[in-house]
Design an enzyme around this catalytic site. Structure first.
Site, mmCIF file in Angstrom:
data_model
loop_
_atom_site.group_PDB
_atom_site.id
_atom_site.type_symbol
_atom_site.label_atom_id
_atom_site.label_comp_id
_atom_site.label_asym_id
_atom_site.label_seq_id
_atom_site.Cartn_x
_atom_site.Cartn_y
_atom_site.Cartn_z
ATOM 1 N N SER A 143 -10.034 -0.091 6.790
ATOM 2 C CA SER A 143 -9.416 0.076 5.469
ATOM 3 C C SER A 143 -8.916 -1.207 4.835
ATOM 4 O O SER A 143 -8.461 -1.188 3.691
ATOM 5 C CB SER A 143 -8.252 1.065 5.567
ATOM 6 N N LYS B 75 0.856 -1.195 0.000
ATOM 7 C CA LYS B 75 0.000 0.000 0.000
ATOM 8 C C LYS B 75 0.890 1.242 0.000
ATOM 9 O O LYS B 75 1.950 1.259 0.647
ATOM 10 C CB LYS B 75 -0.904 -0.026 1.248
ATOM 11 N N SER C 104 -9.759 2.274 2.799
ATOM 12 C CA SER C 104 -8.843 3.032 1.977
ATOM 13 C C SER C 104 -7.864 2.192 1.178
ATOM 14 O O SER C 104 -7.267 2.688 0.227
ATOM 15 C CB SER C 104 -8.063 3.998 2.871
#
Lengths: 93, 448
Positions: free
Chosen positions: B148, B50, B124
């Site tokens: 997330s 990420k 997210s």
């Protein structure tokens, strides 16, 4: 409910060092009032004698040794900023 | 056999990696899963990271214009442990700016759902979920603060695991809210998640909040269905979830309905804490180090700093404003301290409930939404969508999101929560579930 008037909101933005365009300002002001009203629902919980949970699990009091260590890639760090004689250049304070 | 073992054992045809990366880059133009893709790959199982986790020498932006051009000089501990374990870095995945979002929209190029591009990928960790859904052999290193990992994994039909707070070192993570951030893992199967987790977990001297946990591996057959999280939700989600519960009962699990005190206060407590911590963390982006550079040094610091912060997106600005307010001296006790105390109460209540069982709920109260549907939501409506993912995140409890059915071609998913350090146990239930479930994927890039 309105939690702060325009003057107070302007002061908050100034403390935050956030500049908003007019359209953003209206939207965020409305959200702030709405969200703070929602946050106020915590008031109904009796927390007398309860200790704050700064972490969700007990993490202990571990501290790193306060000692210098080798960092071979300092050049990459300095590339992320404007430098002068091995110093990072910043604005006037 | 885990797909990691399968990948390592299978013979690769000549030009396999180049063809796979080319195919991935082409699809990425449509889905925006990756912010950048590696030019080449080693022989290990590919892993993505990420974009709020540092990889040495690779631009790391947390999908923020503020960090454009930032090149870390070091690997995050989790990245280093993956490389040391023989995995091959494939790229940085898209996300909501700094992790601020549940639908992946707070990015300059929002990721799109691989099942149908009209739908959001969740947030997210939007890109991590899309990458996991489109790549046959791959695991994703993602991160969760309030949901997330669970939400995008659910929307993209993959397994999303968020470990106990402190199980994985946060060294090298771009902080959103330090007391809530947890690095986690996504994969197509729970056994791959478990395998990666066992390689990267453990205390790290570089993160004083990381812990060598005393893991509980026994799998209870008791599943708790919290009334507050299973009622008043979308009808299709409710009926699909009821069928899942029936199937689990058929597998020998005993389910009990229970009301959990204070769980309805988790969202206001969470957002108060998260915004307070975020507003301090974002203060480090001052415009002369880390990415964006304003080189007009004639300005006074306050103006310089204010101008630099123009680069934050609207959601980041909203959280800075609210976070600064709730920790200001005059109201700190009323908001921030109060929220921390409510967290303590909820940890206690969830701990009691999870002593001899697991909590099961849907991941979101709605089905996978389209971009158009999400755009209609106000900020507060957005936050309230996290009703199921916030309690375990606020309390640092391990949880895993997994698909259990498909509705009109889109995945429906559930979330299973264990007590602290029940990480392996919660993965064990999903591994058992997988023996009764066929995953569906639209793409299988890199298939052998």
């Amino acid at each position: 409910m309105v939690y702060m008037d325009d003057k107070e909101f302007s002061r908050l933005l100034s403390i935050c060092r956030i500049h908003l365009r007019e359209s953003e300002r209206a939207a965020i002001k409305r959200d702030v009032d709405e969200v703070l009203e929602y946050f106020n629902s915590l008031e109904s919980v009796d927390t007398n004698g309860v200790i704050e949970a700064y972490h969700p699990v007990a993490v202990g009091e571990k501290l790193r040794e306060d000692a210098p260590s080798e960092f071979p890639d300092i050049g990459i760090i300095l590339k992320n900023a404007k430098t002068y004689r091995f110093y990072v250049v910043g604005p006037n304070i | 056999m885990s797909s990691i073992t399968e990948f390592l054992e299978k013979e690769k045809p000549s030009g396999y990696t180049g063809k796979m990366l080319k195919e991935l880059s082409k699809l990425n133009e449509e889905l925006n899963a990756f912010n950048n893709i590696a030019d080449s790959l080693g022989s290990g199982m590919p892993f993505s990271v990420k974009d709020n986790i540092c990889v040495k020498g690779i631009e790391t932006t947390a999908s923020s214009r503020m960090l454009e051009g930032y090149i870390p000089a070091f690997n995050a501990t989790v990245v280093q442990r993956m490389l040391d374990s023989g995995f091959s870095f494939i790229g940085k995945t898209n996300m909501d700016e700094f992790g601020f979002g549940s639908f992946g929209l707070n990015s300059t190029k929002p990721a799109r759902n691989p099942f149908d591009v009209r739908y959001v990928a969740g947030g997210s960790s939007s890109g991590a979920a899309v990458a996991t859904s489109i790549l046959k052999y791959h695991v994703a290193i993602a991160e969760s603060t309030g949901g997330s990992i669970s939400t995008p994994a659910a929307f993209c039909g993959v397994v999303g695991f968020t470990p106990t707070y402190g199980a994985l070192s946060r060294y090298g993570l771009i902080d959103y809210a330090n007391s809530l951030d947890k690095i986690g893992i996504m994969a197509r199967h729970a056994d791959d998640v478990r395998s990666v987790f066992d390689k990267v977990r453990g205390a790290d001297a570089k993160d004083t909040t990381s812990i060598e946990g005393e893991y509980r591996r026994e799998v209870s057959k008791k599943i708790i269905l919290p009334d507050q999280l299973t009622k008043g939700i979308d009808e299709d989600v409710e009926s699909g979830f009821a069928r899942l519960v029936e199937k689990l009962e058929g597998m020998g699990y005993k389910t009990v309905h229970r009301s959990i005190p204070f769980i309805d206060k988790a969202i206001p407590a969470y957002y108060t804490i998260a915004m307070a911590e975020a507003s301090t963390n974002l203060a480090r982006y001052s415009g002369f180090k880390y990415g964006y550079r304003n080189e007009d040094f004639t300005q006074h610091y306050n103006q310089f700093f204010t101008n630099a912060r123009e680069r934050f997106g609207l959601e980041a600005k909203r959280r800075i404003v609210l976070g600064t307010f709730v920790r200001s001296a005059s109201v700190r006790d009323e908001y921030y301290s109060k929220a921390l105390k409510v967290r303590r109460l909820l940890i206690k209540e969830l701990g009691k409930a999870l002593q001899d069982g697991f909590i099961l709920s849907p991941v979101m109260p709605i089905k996978v939404p389209t971009f158009e549907e999400v755009k209609e939501l106000t900020a507060l409506e957005n936050y309230k969508m996290d009703v199921m993912t916030i309690p375990p995140n606020l309390c640092g409890l391990p949880h895993v999101s997994f698909p259990y059915a498909y509705h009109k071609g889109m995945p429906l998913a559930a979330q299973l929560v264990a007590g602290h350090w029940g990480d392996h146990a919660v993965l064990g239930i999903v591994e058992e579930w997988e023996r009764h479930f066929d995953y569906k994927f639209k793409y299988n890039i890199g298939e052998l």
